[in-house]
Design a protein around this motif. Structure first.
Motif, PDB file in Angstrom:
ATOM      1  N   LEU A  56       0.825  -1.208   0.000  1.00 13.42           N
ATOM      2  CA  LEU A  56       0.000   0.000   0.000  1.00 13.42           C
ATOM      3  C   LEU A  56       0.859   1.258   0.000  1.00 13.42           C
ATOM      4  CD1 LEU A  56      -2.757  -1.180   2.483  1.00 13.42           C
ATOM      5  CD2 LEU A  56      -2.903  -0.951   0.005  1.00 13.42           C
ATOM      6  N   MET A  57       1.941   1.223   0.777  1.00 11.50           N
ATOM      7  CA  MET A  57       2.811   2.400   0.838  1.00 11.50           C
ATOM      8  C   MET A  57       3.488   2.656  -0.505  1.00 11.50           C
ATOM      9  SD  MET A  57       4.322   1.688   4.600  1.00 11.50           S
ATOM     10  CE  MET A  57       5.687   2.838   4.592  1.00 11.50           C
ATOM     11  N   PHE A  58       3.691   1.576  -1.253  1.00 13.45           N
ATOM     12  CA  PHE A  58       4.264   1.706  -2.599  1.00 13.45           C
ATOM     13  C   PHE A  58       3.401   2.625  -3.452  1.00 13.45           C
ATOM     14  CE2 PHE A  58       4.632   0.278  -7.025  1.00 13.45           C
ATOM     15  CZ  PHE A  58       5.994   0.214  -7.193  1.00 13.45           C
ATOM     16  N   ALA A 103       4.602  10.225  -3.377  1.00 13.69           N
ATOM     17  CA  ALA A 103       5.809  10.587  -2.639  1.00 13.69           C
ATOM     18  C   ALA A 103       5.673  11.939  -1.961  1.00 13.69           C
ATOM     19  CB  ALA A 103       7.010  10.578  -3.576  1.00 13.69           C
ATOM     20  N   THR A 104       4.639  12.681  -2.320  1.00 14.37           N
ATOM     21  CA  THR A 104       4.450  13.999  -1.694  1.00 14.37           C
ATOM     22  C   THR A 104       4.196  13.851  -0.206  1.00 14.37           C
ATOM     23  OG1 THR A 104       2.204  13.797  -2.507  1.00 14.37           O
ATOM     24  CG2 THR A 104       3.641  15.326  -3.682  1.00 14.37           C
ATOM     25  N   CYS A 105       3.660  12.689   0.172  1.00 16.34           N
ATOM     26  CA  CYS A 105       3.538  12.383   1.592  1.00 16.34           C
ATOM     27  C   CYS A 105       4.864  11.778   2.011  1.00 16.34           C
ATOM     28  CB  CYS A 105       2.381  11.403   1.797  1.00 16.34           C
ATOM     29  SG  CYS A 105       2.380  10.590   3.384  1.00 16.34           S
ATOM     30  N   ARG A 106       5.692  12.571   2.704  1.00 18.27           N
ATOM     31  CA  ARG A 106       7.091  12.186   2.858  1.00 18.27           C
ATOM     32  C   ARG A 106       7.380  11.392   4.124  1.00 18.27           C
ATOM     33  NH1 ARG A 106      10.629  15.619  -0.699  1.00 18.27           N
ATOM     34  NH2 ARG A 106      12.208  14.157   0.005  1.00 18.27           N
ATOM     35  N   ARG A 107       6.779  11.807   5.229  1.00 14.78           N
ATOM     36  CA  ARG A 107       7.173  11.178   6.505  1.00 14.78           C
ATOM     37  C   ARG A 107       6.763   9.728   6.531  1.00 14.78           C
ATOM     38  NH1 ARG A 107       4.880  13.363  11.341  1.00 14.78           N
ATOM     39  NH2 ARG A 107       5.958  11.546  12.248  1.00 14.78           N
ATOM     40  N   ARG A 108       7.673   8.891   6.958  1.00 20.32           N
ATOM     41  CA  ARG A 108       7.423   7.461   6.975  1.00 20.32           C
ATOM     42  C   ARG A 108       6.213   7.136   7.844  1.00 20.32           C
ATOM     43  NH1 ARG A 108       9.703   3.081   5.167  1.00 20.32           N
ATOM     44  NH2 ARG A 108       9.224   1.204   6.352  1.00 20.32           N
ATOM     45  N   GLN A 109       6.136   7.815   8.997  1.00 17.84           N
ATOM     46  CA  GLN A 109       5.042   7.538   9.934  1.00 17.84           C
ATOM     47  C   GLN A 109       3.695   7.889   9.290  1.00 17.84           C
ATOM     48  OE1 GLN A 109       5.602   5.869  12.787  1.00 17.84           O
ATOM     49  NE2 GLN A 109       3.380   5.687  12.706  1.00 17.84           N
ATOM     50  N   ASP A 110       3.661   9.036   8.599  1.00 19.87           N
ATOM     51  CA  ASP A 110       2.412   9.436   7.925  1.00 19.87           C
ATOM     52  C   ASP A 110       2.015   8.399   6.891  1.00 19.87           C
ATOM     53  OD1 ASP A 110       2.567  11.668   9.423  1.00 19.87           O
ATOM     54  OD2 ASP A 110       3.273  12.991   7.807  1.00 19.87           O
ATOM     55  N   ARG A 111       3.014   7.940   6.141  1.00 17.69           N
ATOM     56  CA  ARG A 111       2.736   6.960   5.088  1.00 17.69           C
ATOM     57  C   ARG A 111       2.159   5.690   5.696  1.00 17.69           C
ATOM     58  NH1 ARG A 111       5.025   8.221   0.324  1.00 17.69           N
ATOM     59  NH2 ARG A 111       4.955   6.073  -0.410  1.00 17.69           N
ATOM     60  N   ARG A 133      13.789   1.696   0.071  1.00 19.26           N
ATOM     61  CA  ARG A 133      13.162   2.609  -0.879  1.00 19.26           C
ATOM     62  C   ARG A 133      11.882   2.042  -1.496  1.00 19.26           C
ATOM     63  NH1 ARG A 133      18.068   4.045  -0.323  1.00 19.26           N
ATOM     64  NH2 ARG A 133      18.853   6.126  -0.832  1.00 19.26           N
ATOM     65  N   PHE A 134      11.594   0.767  -1.198  1.00 20.49           N
ATOM     66  CA  PHE A 134      10.391   0.138  -1.766  1.00 20.49           C
ATOM     67  C   PHE A 134       9.152   0.996  -1.579  1.00 20.49           C
ATOM     68  CE2 PHE A 134      11.756  -4.592  -1.443  1.00 20.49           C
ATOM     69  CZ  PHE A 134      12.350  -4.470  -2.675  1.00 20.49           C
ATOM     70  N   SER A 135       8.982   1.473  -0.331  1.00 20.20           N
ATOM     71  CA  SER A 135       7.679   2.050   0.002  1.00 20.20           C
ATOM     72  C   SER A 135       7.739   3.553   0.208  1.00 20.20           C
ATOM     73  CB  SER A 135       7.131   1.351   1.237  1.00 20.20           C
ATOM     74  OG  SER A 135       8.137   1.233   2.214  1.00 20.20           O
ATOM     75  N   ASN A 136       8.775   4.206  -0.339  1.00 22.38           N
ATOM     76  CA  ASN A 136       8.836   5.657  -0.137  1.00 22.38           C
ATOM     77  C   ASN A 136       8.023   6.418  -1.174  1.00 22.38           C
ATOM     78  OD1 ASN A 136      10.331   5.636  -2.438  1.00 22.38           O
ATOM     79  ND2 ASN A 136      12.221   6.381  -1.517  1.00 22.38           N
ATOM     80  N   GLY A 137       7.468   5.711  -2.150  1.00 21.99           N
ATOM     81  CA  GLY A 137       6.560   6.361  -3.093  1.00 21.99           C
ATOM     82  C   GLY A 137       7.242   7.144  -4.201  1.00 21.99           C
TER      83      GLY A 137
END
Lengths: 226, 566
Positions: free
Chosen positions: A104-106, A110-118, B290-294
């Motif tokens: 899902l995070m894939f 990418a505009t949503c940057r913070r890992r926690q937010d993602r 980097r897989f899930s950084n979008g």
């Protein structure tokens, strides 16, 4: 510039697809935001090529005329990744090397940057389809229906402006099928997405509620107007 | 279905013996002399002398460093070129067109490719001739040491040019996995660029399939002899060719030191593999985070162009090199700086064909014999394992790859001793058997995929009509797989033709093939003769692949479903 350049929704303008010079199908229609156009047909009738044309994957042996416009933007010459069209396949096609949550995070922009937010957004999407807590799981351990639901959320998280469904319910058994189908159409309506559904199941067509068009295998010039 | 009773079937045992036997025996035969034990020559006590002598050889560190760095650099560069190109272009027309070039290039033996490349890049080579004297002012070849530069750059380029087609075809086979095309579409429909989709979605899934071939390339490239002799530095040479020199020295006492050197070579290749595994882990974890950084990297045109260039360059260089072999073998006189020969002649070619006849004959006998045995064994193994419903296990695959994961030199020294004792040294049979060890893995590699893809229902349908296992095999499975079986035969014959070290070591100078001749002639005076023998190396693969294309086309001329798709 024709009138379709200002129309919202997915517009297929005088689309003709040919294979080796022979016309496979032609279609001219408009799918309004939140509505579904179902295309029914046997295999070989060209319905997959139509999806390929709209999504930007038409194989070199096919030739296509006409335009596909999404909310007034001409897609025809855009590469697939720039078309903002969500695609659901016959199988859920979750990426087997990632966890459910990573899948899902894939899809999250990418505009949503913070890992926690993602992660939070992905968790919420899972909860939305009744799969809260499934994030850490290996996609292969999910049932067919669960996988399709994750695939749906993966498609939607990428914020597409239209949905193309290539018999996405065909791998599910009867009971799951109705349930997942409702979910898909429901979410698409809520988000106001035009949906192009390809199927050979009458029930899919009925449930979609929109217009239905039938293609016949091998018949040259499957003309559609709507 | 017959029960297996947990006992391995006959072909499994046979293949295990064929592959593991020589490797283990060879290793033992290398380790013992390395520690001073070689009763045949009267050394019957253990000592550290061979190693002491080895480490006192001048330039040993340089030799080892050269082998390590050229081999590892060439392997990593080849993999990078292949992966970048596949990422940027898989599924496009450009990809398909280049594929058609790369498959035949794979069958060009290493030595022939290296000789052709030397003709291309040497100071008196074709590239310099093209721009001389009008652009450079050179009327004599410039005094630059290429090939043979002290850093082994020419050698690295030569290895890259040969390993890229191999790794590319392995990657191509891996891309045949189910759903790969759909995964590419899925990535794009989520807004990902081609290359980002490949590295984040497809590569992690197919990498396990190309890993063993990559490791085999590293083991090979760090211990290569023929390419090193033709393109590598000479003062000092890389480790492997020096070892061969000591081993073949008339002074028999050097053999102990050579064996110690072979152990050093094993260690060196093993550490190159370790370094690669380390790099792999690093790259893997880098990629995983980097897989899930979008990040979708949709603007990729510069990247794609960049990924195409090295591939184009390699295909162009290799094609030119092979063409140059042809031109040189027909040239009567070709003085610098003319771009083309001043005078042509067929006579020399005919002369060389006559004098090269025996070595070509030996090459053919060995290649056909080894290829036939390897193909038959592979079929037997696949049929038996399929019948026992054994899936290919990782263990089996590792075993089959074992001879490719070790540097040849590491166990060929020892094996030579055993062949000598068995009276097989210097015989066609001996060389054929030695080739078989290296040919079989490729035969298995080429055939196992088509075999496993064959719809098992054909065999079931046939069995249900009462046909015996043998009849199903000969009348159903074999004809259905005629094309891949012939391709496997051709691949195996090509691999056998390209073998240099096994022929040299086991043939003991009495069995001479076009490949050993070419390498010997490459450093000699006459470019024409060297080119001719290099060209002769191409005859076997060419004939093999032509046959593999022609026979099924004729046999199935009235069977539409048996034609190749695409």
């Amino acid at each position: 510039m024709s009138s379709s350049d200002r129309i919202s929704g997915l517009v297929l303008e005088n689309v003709v697809i040919r294979l080796g010079g022979l016309p496979l199908l032609d279609i001219d229609c408009r799918i309004l935001p939140g509505s579904v156009l179902t295309i029914m047909g046997e295999s070989g009738s060209g319905k997959s090529s139509l999806l390929d044309f709209v999504a930007g994957f038409l194989k070199p042996d096919f030739r296509a005329e006409g335009r596909a416009l999404l909310n007034g933007r001409d897609l025809t010459s855009l590469p697939a990744q720039d078309r903002q069209i969500g695609l659901m396949f016959q199988s859920p096609l979750l990426f087997p090397h990632m966890s459910v949550l990573q899948n899902l995070m894939f899809a999250l922009p990418a505009t949503c940057r913070r890992r926690q937010d993602r992660q939070d957004l992905a968790e919420r999407a899972l909860a939305d389809v009744g799969l809260a807590g499934f994030g850490k799981r290996d996609p292969a351990t999910l049932s067919g229906g669960q996988q399709t639901r994750v695939a749906l959320m993966r498609t939607l998280l990428a914020e597409p402006k239209a949905l193309l469904l290539d018999e996405p319910f065909s791998s599910l058994d009867r009971t799951r099928r109705a349930e997942v189908r409702e979910l898909v159409f429901d979410l698409a309506r809520k988000k106001g997405l035009p949906v192009l559904l390809v199927s050979h199941d009458e029930e899919d067509a009925r449930a979609a509620g929109g217009e239905v068009h039938r293609l016949e295998a091998g018949k040259a010039g499957n003309g559609l107007d709507c | 279905m017959p029960k297996t009773d947990g006992l391995p079937d006959v072909p499994t045992v046979l293949v295990t013996t064929l592959l593991a036997g020589p490797v283990l025996a060879g290793l033992a035969g290398t380790v013992l002399p390395a520690f001073g034990y070689l009763p045949v020559l009267g050394h019957d006590s253990f000592s550290g002398d061979p190693f002491r002598k080895l480490f006192s050889m001048p330039g040993l560190t340089t030799s080892a460093a050269l082998s390590f760095s050229t081999g590892l650099a060439a392997s990593v560069a080849s993999l990078a070129i292949v992966l970048l190109f596949t990422a940027g272009w898989a599924g496009t027309d450009t990809f398909r067109r280049l594929t058609r070039f790369l498959s035949p290039l794979l069958s060009v033996p290493h030595a022939a490719a290296a000789i052709g490349l030397a003709f291309l890049i040497a100071p008196s080579g074709f590239l310099v001739r093209l721009i001389s004297p009008w652009a450079t002012g050179w009327t004599r070849p410039p005094d630059i040491l290429i090939p043979g530069d002290p850093y082994g750059l020419a050698m690295t380029v030569g290895l890259v040019a040969k390993e890229v087609p191999f790794l590319f075809l392995m990657t191509l086979a891996a891309l045949n996995r189910p759903h790969v095309q759909e995964y590419l579409k899925a990535g794009a429909s989520l807004g990902y660029g081609r290359m980002a989709t490949f590295f984040k979605v497809v590569l992690p899934q197919i990498y396990p399939l190309i890993r063993l071939p990559v490791l085999a390339v590293i083991a090979y490239a760090t211990s290569v002899v023929d390419v090193a002799v033709i393109l590598g530095p000479t003062t000092p040479q890389p480790l492997a060719p020096r070892l061969v020199g000591w081993m073949n020295d008339p002074d028999l006492s050097l053999r102990l030191m050579a064996s110690a050197g072979a152990l050093l070579q094993l260690l060196l290749s093993a550490s190159a593999l370790l370094v690669y595994l380390l790099l792999e882990t690093l790259a893997g974890s880098c990629l995983r985070t980097r897989f899930s950084n979008g990040r979708r990297h949709p603007r990729e045109t510069p990247g794609r162009v960049f990924s195409l260039l090295p591939m184009l360059l390699i295909v162009a260089a290799m094609s030119l090199s092979v063409a140059l072999l042809g031109v040189w073998s027909l040239a009567k006189s070709w003085w610098f700086p003319a771009s083309l020969p001043q005078a042509w002649s067929l006579g020399r070619m005919l002369d060389a064909l006559k004098s090269g006849g025996p070595s070509l004959g030996a090459t053919l006998v060995i290649a056909c014999g080894a290829a036939a045995i390897a193909t038959a064994l592979t079929l037997w193994l696949l049929e038996a394992r399929g019948n026992a419903r054994r899936r290919e296990t990782g263990r089996m695959k590792a075993l089959i790859f074992l001879p490719l994961l070790l540097p040849q030199i590491g166990f060929l020294f020892g094996l030579q001793m055993f062949f000598l004792l068995a009276g097989l040294s210097g015989t066609l049979t001996g060389v054929l058997l030695a080739h078989l060890i290296f040919v079989f893995p490729y035969a298995f590699l080429a055939l196992s995929d088509p075999w496993n893809r064959l719809d098992p229902r054909y065999a079931k349908a046939a069995r249900s009509t009462g046909a015996s296992r043998a009849r199903v095999f000969f009348q159903i499975q074999l004809p259905l797989l005629l094309r891949p079986v012939l391709v496997t035969f051709a691949v195996a014959a090509a691999v056998s033709t390209g073998q240099y070290l096994p022929t040299l070591m086991i043939g003991a100078g009495r069995v001479v093939t076009v490949t050993t001749e070419s390498v010997a002639l490459a450093s000699g005076g006459s470019r024409q003769i060297a080119a001719l023998y290099a060209l002769l190396q191409l005859i076997v693969p060419l004939a093999g692949f032509s046959l593999a294309a022609l026979v099924p086309a004729l046999a199935f001329r009235n069977r539409a479903a048996m034609r190749l798709e695409r």
